[in-house]
Design a protein around this motif. Structure first.
Motif, PDB file in Angstrom:
ATOM      1  N   VAL A  50     -66.354   3.324  45.545  1.00 25.84           N
ATOM      2  CA  VAL A  50     -67.525   2.522  45.180  1.00 25.84           C
ATOM      3  C   VAL A  50     -68.165   1.940  46.440  1.00 25.84           C
ATOM      4  O   VAL A  50     -69.397   1.970  46.590  1.00 25.84           O
ATOM      5  N   ASP A  51     -67.352   1.436  47.356  1.00 26.86           N
ATOM      6  CA  ASP A  51     -67.884   0.900  48.607  1.00 26.86           C
ATOM      7  C   ASP A  51     -68.599   1.984  49.414  1.00 26.86           C
ATOM      8  O   ASP A  51     -69.625   1.726  50.048  1.00 26.86           O
ATOM      9  N   ARG A  52     -68.076   3.197  49.359  1.00 28.56           N
ATOM     10  CA  ARG A  52     -68.717   4.305  50.074  1.00 28.56           C
ATOM     11  C   ARG A  52     -70.083   4.628  49.459  1.00 28.56           C
ATOM     12  O   ARG A  52     -71.048   4.904  50.178  1.00 28.56           O
ATOM     13  N   LYS A  58     -77.183   1.870  51.154  1.00 29.24           N
ATOM     14  CA  LYS A  58     -77.722   1.017  52.208  1.00 29.24           C
ATOM     15  C   LYS A  58     -78.326   1.853  53.330  1.00 29.24           C
ATOM     16  O   LYS A  58     -79.328   1.473  53.928  1.00 29.24           O
ATOM     17  N   SER A  59     -77.743   3.024  53.598  1.00 31.53           N
ATOM     18  CA  SER A  59     -78.234   3.864  54.686  1.00 31.53           C
ATOM     19  C   SER A  59     -79.420   4.738  54.276  1.00 31.53           C
ATOM     20  O   SER A  59     -80.048   5.358  55.124  1.00 31.53           O
ATOM     21  N   ALA A  60     -79.711   4.817  52.975  1.00 31.06           N
ATOM     22  CA  ALA A  60     -80.803   5.682  52.498  1.00 31.06           C
ATOM     23  C   ALA A  60     -81.746   4.920  51.570  1.00 31.06           C
ATOM     24  O   ALA A  60     -81.922   5.293  50.413  1.00 31.06           O
TER      25      ALA A  60
END
Length: 142
Positions: A50-52, A58-60
């Motif tokens: 889930v964190d991944r 966040k990065s996209a």
């Protein structure tokens, strides 16, 4: 795999929010469907996944679907099917997507339950499933 339990309530809240987010971010739909299978007994490794997903989001930023507001509520549906596309069992695959007011609202691709004897039959089966949902959407909008 690490089976150490994690905070169940926090996991359920996060996954619930991710499920909601899949309406505009279909790129995470598969990953979210996998992590949602462990809602009742999540482990630390599930929480790491889930964190991944959250790190990916966040990065996209801005990679989701855009819903534009306009006065038009025209419902448009496109369907297609391949004939005997599966090499192993010769089943066809149907697909469709629906636009309401120019905005993509539903999409689906699914292997048909039976083997079609012709490409016309495969197309008809795909169209029949698509029309059922199209009628449901039209009724929902009225």
């Amino acid at each position: 795999m690490n089976q150490e339990p994690t905070n169940k309530e926090q996991y359920q809240r996060l996954v619930g929010r991710l499920i909601y987010l899949t309406h505009t971010r279909p790129d995470i739909a598969y990953a979210v469907s996998v992590v949602s299978q462990f809602m009742h007994s999540p482990s630390v490794s599930h929480r790491n996944v889930v964190d991944r997903i959250l790190r990916y989001l966040k990065s996209a930023p801005g990679k989701g679907l855009m819903f534009s507001k306009n006065g038009d509520l025209e419902v448009v549906r496109y369907t297609d099917a391949d004939w005997a596309g599966s090499i192993t069992d010769r089943h066809s695959t149907s697909g469709y997507f629906t636009f309401v007011g120019g905005n993509l609202v539903t999409w689906r691709s699914k292997k048909q339950n039976v083997v079609s004897r012709s490409s016309a039959e495969a197309e008809y089966r795909g169209m029949a499933h698509g029309v059922c949902e199209l009628l449901w959407i039209r009724r929902l909008l009225t």
